[in-house]
Scaffold this motif. Structure first.
Motif, PDB file in Angstrom:
ATOM      1  N   MET A 137       0.842  -1.191   0.000  1.00 32.26           N
ATOM      2  CA  MET A 137       0.000   0.000   0.000  1.00 32.26           C
ATOM      3  C   MET A 137       0.876   1.240   0.000  1.00 32.26           C
ATOM      4  O   MET A 137       1.843   1.324   0.760  1.00 32.26           O
ATOM      5  CB  MET A 137      -0.909   0.006   1.233  1.00 32.26           C
ATOM      6  N   GLY A 138       0.538   2.174  -0.853  1.00 34.92           N
ATOM      7  CA  GLY A 138       1.332   3.372  -0.968  1.00 34.92           C
ATOM      8  C   GLY A 138       0.500   4.641  -0.919  1.00 34.92           C
ATOM      9  O   GLY A 138      -0.683   4.631  -1.254  1.00 34.92           O
ATOM     10  N   TRP A 139       1.135   5.707  -0.488  1.00 32.10           N
ATOM     11  CA  TRP A 139       0.538   7.037  -0.551  1.00 32.10           C
ATOM     12  C   TRP A 139       1.306   7.836  -1.595  1.00 32.10           C
ATOM     13  O   TRP A 139       2.545   7.830  -1.608  1.00 32.10           O
ATOM     14  CB  TRP A 139       0.606   7.743   0.797  1.00 32.10           C
ATOM     15  N   PHE A 140       0.568   8.527  -2.411  1.00 26.70           N
ATOM     16  CA  PHE A 140       1.136   9.354  -3.455  1.00 26.70           C
ATOM     17  C   PHE A 140       0.472  10.723  -3.392  1.00 26.70           C
ATOM     18  O   PHE A 140      -0.573  10.883  -2.777  1.00 26.70           O
ATOM     19  CB  PHE A 140       0.887   8.717  -4.832  1.00 26.70           C
ATOM     20  N   ARG A 141       1.078  11.679  -4.053  1.00 28.30           N
ATOM     21  CA  ARG A 141       0.457  13.001  -4.094  1.00 28.30           C
ATOM     22  C   ARG A 141       0.715  13.650  -5.452  1.00 28.30           C
ATOM     23  O   ARG A 141       1.687  13.332  -6.132  1.00 28.30           O
ATOM     24  CB  ARG A 141       0.977  13.889  -2.968  1.00 28.30           C
ATOM     25  N   GLN A 142      -0.173  14.535  -5.776  1.00 28.29           N
ATOM     26  CA  GLN A 142      -0.045  15.247  -7.042  1.00 28.29           C
ATOM     27  C   GLN A 142      -0.436  16.693  -6.831  1.00 28.29           C
ATOM     28  O   GLN A 142      -1.578  17.005  -6.486  1.00 28.29           O
ATOM     29  CB  GLN A 142      -0.920  14.608  -8.117  1.00 28.29           C
ATOM     30  N   ALA A 143       0.548  17.553  -7.029  1.00 24.94           N
ATOM     31  CA  ALA A 143       0.319  18.988  -6.933  1.00 24.94           C
ATOM     32  C   ALA A 143      -0.084  19.514  -8.307  1.00 24.94           C
ATOM     33  O   ALA A 143       0.231  18.885  -9.327  1.00 24.94           O
ATOM     34  CB  ALA A 143       1.577  19.681  -6.435  1.00 24.94           C
ATOM     35  N   PRO A 144      -0.750  20.658  -8.362  1.00 27.44           N
ATOM     36  CA  PRO A 144      -1.170  21.208  -9.658  1.00 27.44           C
ATOM     37  C   PRO A 144      -0.006  21.373 -10.609  1.00 27.44           C
ATOM     38  O   PRO A 144       1.037  21.923 -10.244  1.00 27.44           O
ATOM     39  CB  PRO A 144      -1.764  22.562  -9.273  1.00 27.44           C
ATOM     40  N   GLY A 145      -0.162  20.841 -11.808  1.00 27.63           N
ATOM     41  CA  GLY A 145       0.865  20.983 -12.820  1.00 27.63           C
ATOM     42  C   GLY A 145       2.056  20.064 -12.671  1.00 27.63           C
ATOM     43  O   GLY A 145       3.024  20.174 -13.427  1.00 27.63           O
ATOM     44  N   LYS A 146       1.990  19.178 -11.696  1.00 26.65           N
ATOM     45  CA  LYS A 146       3.112  18.275 -11.468  1.00 26.65           C
ATOM     46  C   LYS A 146       2.676  16.827 -11.611  1.00 26.65           C
ATOM     47  O   LYS A 146       1.499  16.495 -11.533  1.00 26.65           O
ATOM     48  CB  LYS A 146       3.708  18.509 -10.073  1.00 26.65           C
ATOM     49  N   GLU A 147       3.668  15.982 -11.800  1.00 28.29           N
ATOM     50  CA  GLU A 147       3.392  14.554 -11.926  1.00 28.29           C
ATOM     51  C   GLU A 147       3.125  13.970 -10.540  1.00 28.29           C
ATOM     52  O   GLU A 147       3.615  14.480  -9.532  1.00 28.29           O
ATOM     53  CB  GLU A 147       4.599  13.857 -12.565  1.00 28.29           C
ATOM     54  N   ARG A 148       2.377  12.869 -10.544  1.00 29.60           N
ATOM     55  CA  ARG A 148       2.128  12.184  -9.283  1.00 29.60           C
ATOM     56  C   ARG A 148       3.442  11.642  -8.742  1.00 29.60           C
ATOM     57  O   ARG A 148       4.236  11.046  -9.485  1.00 29.60           O
ATOM     58  CB  ARG A 148       1.137  11.040  -9.496  1.00 29.60           C
ATOM     59  N   GLU A 149       3.681  11.839  -7.452  1.00 32.79           N
ATOM     60  CA  GLU A 149       4.920  11.384  -6.849  1.00 32.79           C
ATOM     61  C   GLU A 149       4.634  10.494  -5.646  1.00 32.79           C
ATOM     62  O   GLU A 149       3.638  10.669  -4.938  1.00 32.79           O
ATOM     63  CB  GLU A 149       5.794  12.565  -6.413  1.00 32.79           C
ATOM     64  N   GLY A 150       5.527   9.561  -5.432  1.00 31.95           N
ATOM     65  CA  GLY A 150       5.389   8.660  -4.302  1.00 31.95           C
ATOM     66  C   GLY A 150       5.803   9.337  -3.007  1.00 31.95           C
ATOM     67  O   GLY A 150       6.799  10.065  -2.971  1.00 31.95           O
ATOM     68  N   VAL A 151       5.041   9.101  -1.977  1.00 33.17           N
ATOM     69  CA  VAL A 151       5.302   9.692  -0.669  1.00 33.17           C
ATOM     70  C   VAL A 151       5.805   8.631   0.307  1.00 33.17           C
ATOM     71  O   VAL A 151       6.825   8.808   0.954  1.00 33.17           O
ATOM     72  CB  VAL A 151       4.015  10.342  -0.113  1.00 33.17           C
ATOM     73  N   SER A 152       5.077   7.524   0.376  1.00 29.65           N
ATOM     74  CA  SER A 152       5.432   6.497   1.343  1.00 29.65           C
ATOM     75  C   SER A 152       4.753   5.190   0.969  1.00 29.65           C
ATOM     76  O   SER A 152       3.757   5.182   0.254  1.00 29.65           O
ATOM     77  CB  SER A 152       4.984   6.923   2.754  1.00 29.65           C
ATOM     78  N   LEU A 153       5.297   4.091   1.447  1.00 32.06           N
ATOM     79  CA  LEU A 153       4.678   2.797   1.228  1.00 32.06           C
ATOM     80  C   LEU A 153       4.895   1.910   2.439  1.00 32.06           C
ATOM     81  O   LEU A 153       5.806   2.139   3.245  1.00 32.06           O
ATOM     82  CB  LEU A 153       5.223   2.120  -0.031  1.00 32.06           C
ATOM     83  N   ILE A 154       4.038   0.895   2.532  1.00 31.91           N
ATOM     84  CA  ILE A 154       4.176  -0.099   3.589  1.00 31.91           C
ATOM     85  C   ILE A 154       3.995  -1.462   2.953  1.00 31.91           C
ATOM     86  O   ILE A 154       3.032  -1.699   2.212  1.00 31.91           O
ATOM     87  CB  ILE A 154       3.174   0.156   4.743  1.00 31.91           C
ATOM     88  N   SER A 155       4.941  -2.330   3.227  1.00 26.23           N
ATOM     89  CA  SER A 155       4.874  -3.659   2.619  1.00 26.23           C
ATOM     90  C   SER A 155       3.946  -4.554   3.428  1.00 26.23           C
ATOM     91  O   SER A 155       3.713  -4.322   4.610  1.00 26.23           O
ATOM     92  CB  SER A 155       6.265  -4.287   2.535  1.00 26.23           C
ATOM     93  N   ASP A 156       3.441  -5.575   2.768  1.00 28.71           N
ATOM     94  CA  ASP A 156       2.499  -6.468   3.421  1.00 28.71           C
ATOM     95  C   ASP A 156       3.182  -7.549   4.234  1.00 28.71           C
ATOM     96  O   ASP A 156       2.592  -8.118   5.141  1.00 28.71           O
ATOM     97  CB  ASP A 156       1.607  -7.112   2.363  1.00 28.71           C
ATOM     98  N   ARG A 157       4.438  -7.824   3.906  1.00 28.54           N
ATOM     99  CA  ARG A 157       5.096  -8.982   4.524  1.00 28.54           C
ATOM    100  C   ARG A 157       5.343  -8.766   5.997  1.00 28.54           C
ATOM    101  O   ARG A 157       4.948  -9.562   6.843  1.00 28.54           O
ATOM    102  CB  ARG A 157       6.405  -9.271   3.807  1.00 28.54           C
ATOM    103  N   ASP A 158       6.042  -7.683   6.325  1.00 27.30           N
ATOM    104  CA  ASP A 158       6.381  -7.454   7.726  1.00 27.30           C
ATOM    105  C   ASP A 158       6.207  -5.997   8.115  1.00 27.30           C
ATOM    106  O   ASP A 158       6.772  -5.553   9.120  1.00 27.30           O
ATOM    107  CB  ASP A 158       7.807  -7.912   8.013  1.00 27.30           C
TER     108      ASP A 158
END
Length: 129
Positions: free
Chosen positions: A34-55
């Motif tokens: 699961m990941g969180w991403f963000r997109q500001a006006p006029g910019k590409e979507r960027e990754g903010v953070s993620l959490i893996s399912d395993r541990d």
């Protein structure tokens, strides 16, 4: 049906905090990154953070490291993003995404939004100076 519903956005002053939530359904949540991403006006979507399912390993973009914390509640199929010390440059629409199949790896290679399979509608975060 797959659903990812982000909530918790709003208007906050610089230095303030917000907690975003993402409610997931319709897919194998405990077998997905699961990941969180963000997109500001006029910019590409960027990754903010993620959490893996395993541990539950986590990874953060340099721009938010030390200020944001990602967590999940597998029983409730929820993912959270606690955001502190917010800056005006954090202003964006925040999206949660799911990458099927899961991974024990938690690093920058998994923060490419193009790799994610499911998306929900985002929630707007506005940080005023």
């Amino acid at each position: 049906d797959v659903q990812l519903q982000a909530s918790g956005g709003g208007l906050v002053q610089a230095g303030g905090s917000l907690r975003l939530s993402c409610a997931a359904s319709g897919f194998a949540f405990d077998d997905s990154v699961m990941g969180w991403f963000r997109q500001a006006p006029g910019k590409e979507r960027e990754g903010v953070s993620l959490i893996s399912d395993r541990d539950g390993r986590t990874f953060y973009a340099d721009s938010v490291k030390g200020r944001f914390t990602i967590s999940s509640d597998n029983a409730k199929k929820l993912v959270y993003l606690q955001m502190s010390s917010l800056k005006p440059e954090d202003t964006a629409i925040y999206y949660c995404g799911a990458l099927r199949g899961g991974s024990s790896y938690a690093g920058p290679l998994l923060l490419d939004y193009l790799d994610y399979d499911y998306w929900g509608l985002g929630t707007l975060v506005t940080v005023s100076s």
